[in-house]
Design a protein around this motif. Sequence first.
Motif, PDB file in Angstrom:
ATOM      1  N   PHE A  94     -13.418 -16.393   0.021  1.00  7.45           N
ATOM      2  CA  PHE A  94     -14.104 -15.232  -0.536  1.00  7.45           C
ATOM      3  C   PHE A  94     -13.144 -14.408  -1.400  1.00  7.45           C
ATOM      4  O   PHE A  94     -12.810 -13.263  -1.067  1.00  7.45           O
ATOM      5  CB  PHE A  94     -14.685 -14.374   0.593  1.00  7.45           C
ATOM      6  N   PRO A  95     -12.667 -14.952  -2.512  1.00 11.76           N
ATOM      7  CA  PRO A  95     -11.660 -14.256  -3.316  1.00 11.76           C
ATOM      8  C   PRO A  95     -12.150 -12.940  -3.908  1.00 11.76           C
ATOM      9  O   PRO A  95     -11.367 -11.999  -4.053  1.00 11.76           O
ATOM     10  CB  PRO A  95     -11.310 -15.268  -4.416  1.00 11.76           C
ATOM     11  N   ASP A  96     -13.440 -12.846  -4.241  1.00  6.95           N
ATOM     12  CA  ASP A  96     -13.952 -11.611  -4.829  1.00  6.95           C
ATOM     13  C   ASP A  96     -13.989 -10.470  -3.813  1.00  6.95           C
ATOM     14  O   ASP A  96     -13.716  -9.322  -4.141  1.00  6.95           O
ATOM     15  CB  ASP A  96     -15.347 -11.846  -5.404  1.00  6.95           C
ATOM     16  N   ILE A  97     -14.336 -10.796  -2.577  1.00  4.02           N
ATOM     17  CA  ILE A  97     -14.323  -9.784  -1.521  1.00  4.02           C
ATOM     18  C   ILE A  97     -12.891  -9.390  -1.205  1.00  4.02           C
ATOM     19  O   ILE A  97     -12.586  -8.208  -1.004  1.00  4.02           O
ATOM     20  CB  ILE A  97     -15.066 -10.297  -0.282  1.00  4.02           C
ATOM     21  N   LEU A  98     -12.001 -10.369  -1.184  1.00  4.44           N
ATOM     22  CA  LEU A  98     -10.587 -10.067  -0.942  1.00  4.44           C
ATOM     23  C   LEU A  98     -10.068  -9.077  -1.983  1.00  4.44           C
ATOM     24  O   LEU A  98      -9.373  -8.115  -1.651  1.00  4.44           O
ATOM     25  CB  LEU A  98      -9.774 -11.357  -0.983  1.00  4.44           C
ATOM     26  N   GLU A  99     -10.410  -9.288  -3.236  1.00  2.00           N
ATOM     27  CA  GLU A  99      -9.975  -8.370  -4.304  1.00  2.00           C
ATOM     28  C   GLU A  99     -10.584  -6.988  -4.126  1.00  2.00           C
ATOM     29  O   GLU A  99      -9.923  -5.971  -4.362  1.00  2.00           O
ATOM     30  CB  GLU A  99     -10.366  -8.953  -5.657  1.00  2.00           C
ATOM     31  N   ALA A 100     -11.837  -6.927  -3.679  1.00  7.28           N
ATOM     32  CA  ALA A 100     -12.512  -5.637  -3.503  1.00  7.28           C
ATOM     33  C   ALA A 100     -11.876  -4.796  -2.408  1.00  7.28           C
ATOM     34  O   ALA A 100     -12.047  -3.566  -2.388  1.00  7.28           O
ATOM     35  CB  ALA A 100     -13.993  -5.859  -3.199  1.00  7.28           C
ATOM     36  N   LEU A 101     -11.137  -5.421  -1.502  1.00 13.14           N
ATOM     37  CA  LEU A 101     -10.500  -4.671  -0.418  1.00 13.14           C
ATOM     38  C   LEU A 101      -9.394  -3.752  -0.927  1.00 13.14           C
ATOM     39  O   LEU A 101      -8.883  -2.919  -0.166  1.00 13.14           O
ATOM     40  CB  LEU A 101      -9.945  -5.631   0.627  1.00 13.14           C
ATOM     41  N   ASP A 102      -9.025  -3.853  -2.200  1.00 15.95           N
ATOM     42  CA  ASP A 102      -8.064  -2.916  -2.783  1.00 15.95           C
ATOM     43  C   ASP A 102      -8.597  -1.491  -2.778  1.00 15.95           C
ATOM     44  O   ASP A 102      -7.836  -0.540  -2.973  1.00 15.95           O
ATOM     45  CB  ASP A 102      -7.709  -3.333  -4.209  1.00 15.95           C
ATOM     46  N   LYS A 103      -9.919  -1.334  -2.574  1.00 15.73           N
ATOM     47  CA  LYS A 103     -10.500   0.006  -2.472  1.00 15.73           C
ATOM     48  C   LYS A 103     -10.079   0.711  -1.188  1.00 15.73           C
ATOM     49  O   LYS A 103     -10.171   1.943  -1.099  1.00 15.73           O
ATOM     50  CB  LYS A 103     -12.033  -0.083  -2.510  1.00 15.73           C
ATOM     51  N   LEU A 104      -9.647  -0.055  -0.191  1.00 20.25           N
ATOM     52  CA  LEU A 104      -9.232   0.527   1.078  1.00 20.25           C
ATOM     53  C   LEU A 104      -7.815   1.091   0.967  1.00 20.25           C
ATOM     54  O   LEU A 104      -7.066   0.739   0.046  1.00 20.25           O
ATOM     55  CB  LEU A 104      -9.268  -0.539   2.178  1.00 20.25           C
ATOM     56  N   PRO A 105      -7.404   1.943   1.908  1.00 20.31           N
ATOM     57  CA  PRO A 105      -6.014   2.412   1.939  1.00 20.31           C
ATOM     58  C   PRO A 105      -5.052   1.237   2.080  1.00 20.31           C
ATOM     59  O   PRO A 105      -5.448   0.147   2.516  1.00 20.31           O
ATOM     60  CB  PRO A 105      -5.973   3.329   3.172  1.00 20.31           C
ATOM     61  N   PRO A 106      -3.774   1.411   1.743  1.00 18.04           N
ATOM     62  CA  PRO A 106      -2.806   0.308   1.816  1.00 18.04           C
ATOM     63  C   PRO A 106      -2.661  -0.293   3.208  1.00 18.04           C
ATOM     64  O   PRO A 106      -2.318  -1.470   3.335  1.00 18.04           O
ATOM     65  CB  PRO A 106      -1.497   0.958   1.350  1.00 18.04           C
ATOM     66  N   ASP A 107      -2.915   0.511   4.253  1.00 20.25           N
ATOM     67  CA  ASP A 107      -2.843   0.016   5.630  1.00 20.25           C
ATOM     68  C   ASP A 107      -4.156   0.348   6.333  1.00 20.25           C
ATOM     69  O   ASP A 107      -4.472   1.538   6.520  1.00 20.25           O
ATOM     70  CB  ASP A 107      -1.664   0.648   6.376  1.00 20.25           C
ATOM     71  N   ALA A 108      -4.905  -0.676   6.689  1.00 24.63           N
ATOM     72  CA  ALA A 108      -6.199  -0.461   7.335  1.00 24.63           C
ATOM     73  C   ALA A 108      -6.698  -1.758   7.945  1.00 24.63           C
ATOM     74  O   ALA A 108      -6.313  -2.851   7.529  1.00 24.63           O
ATOM     75  CB  ALA A 108      -7.225   0.062   6.317  1.00 24.63           C
TER      76      ALA A 108
END
Length: 358
Positions: free
Chosen positions: A79-93
């Motif tokens: 799921f590379p697109d979802i993995l990239e979207a996780l950049d919206k989260l804080p650096p540690d979460a």
Amino acid sequence: MPKTAERLLATLSHEERKALTHGRPVFRPPMTGKSAKRIFSDDDWLFERKLEGVRCLAVRENGVSHLYDRDGELLDANFPDILEALDKLPPDAVVDGEIVAFDGKKMRFAYLEPYLDPGNSQPGYTLESANDDHADAEPAAARREKRPPPCWFYLFDLLQVGPYDLRKLPLETRKLLLRNLIRFSKPLRFTDHRRADGEHLFEIACRKDWEGIVAKRAASPYRSARVDDWLKIKCKQRQELVIGGYTVPPGSKGAFGELLIGYFEGQQFRYAGKVGTGFDHQSLGSLKQALDQHRQRQCPFTDPIDEQNCHWLSPELVCEVGFTAWTRGMKLRQPRYMGLRRGRDARAIVRGDSLEVA
């Protein structure tokens, strides 16, 4: 921009802040629920839609994201697109949720199989190249262009933010923190809930042909175990079962007719019937490939099987099956194939109970 841990946790009470501990953001086995015996409403419970996808935990450390299934296997490449979207989260979460795909407005687990089977995945596929409206995505159009429909990651729990471990906080507090963590947009979605009125939400779920709902105790901490603080309430009978073989129609080359399925009762592998509907070309290729990898000569079932042209399998492949009821002979009535369930322990699959409506 995601909120910093300090800004997000500033809303906690003094008692809630005392429940926080410190640690690295790491994968931990997910909290899972049991099947409910009745439909109920209760002020102390939250009720969510039961999702029909792949359970997934996302871990971010120092700005680097990873996706894990319930067994801790990496799903980054799936799921590379979802993995990239996780950049919206804080650096540690660390967040918990489920990845789903839609057929119109209905979730379909089978549409995830091209992502889960590396042999059928489409490396050039991106969410941006597909229909932008997740609820109105057109899998048929995507299939014409030889690419799978888009996936969406529905988040329903926040286990850690920054250096703070949130698992001892009440679920209701964790969900509020998750809701305020980021501005949700495709492909990340917040899983809404309703408090107290589980019976009404269950009526809505069945009317809209959802799989069902999940009841979660609002005050529950997060525990890596199967607990009765989370309860699954299904509109239709669905169960994971083990594939022990399949039939081949006379004169057929390479195809199969019906799956022969069962469950374990102690050391015995009991026959539960055959499944011949629910297949589509999204899943047939990966299913047939999986079947061929588990062929064996002897019948694995304890019970005698009165079928012709059978090919036997080692009882390791788990699939989900929808059905109307168990017969008195302990066979499924009107079964329908719903998709493979990867990463399951086949030996743990037993015959489930039916839901009682109170």
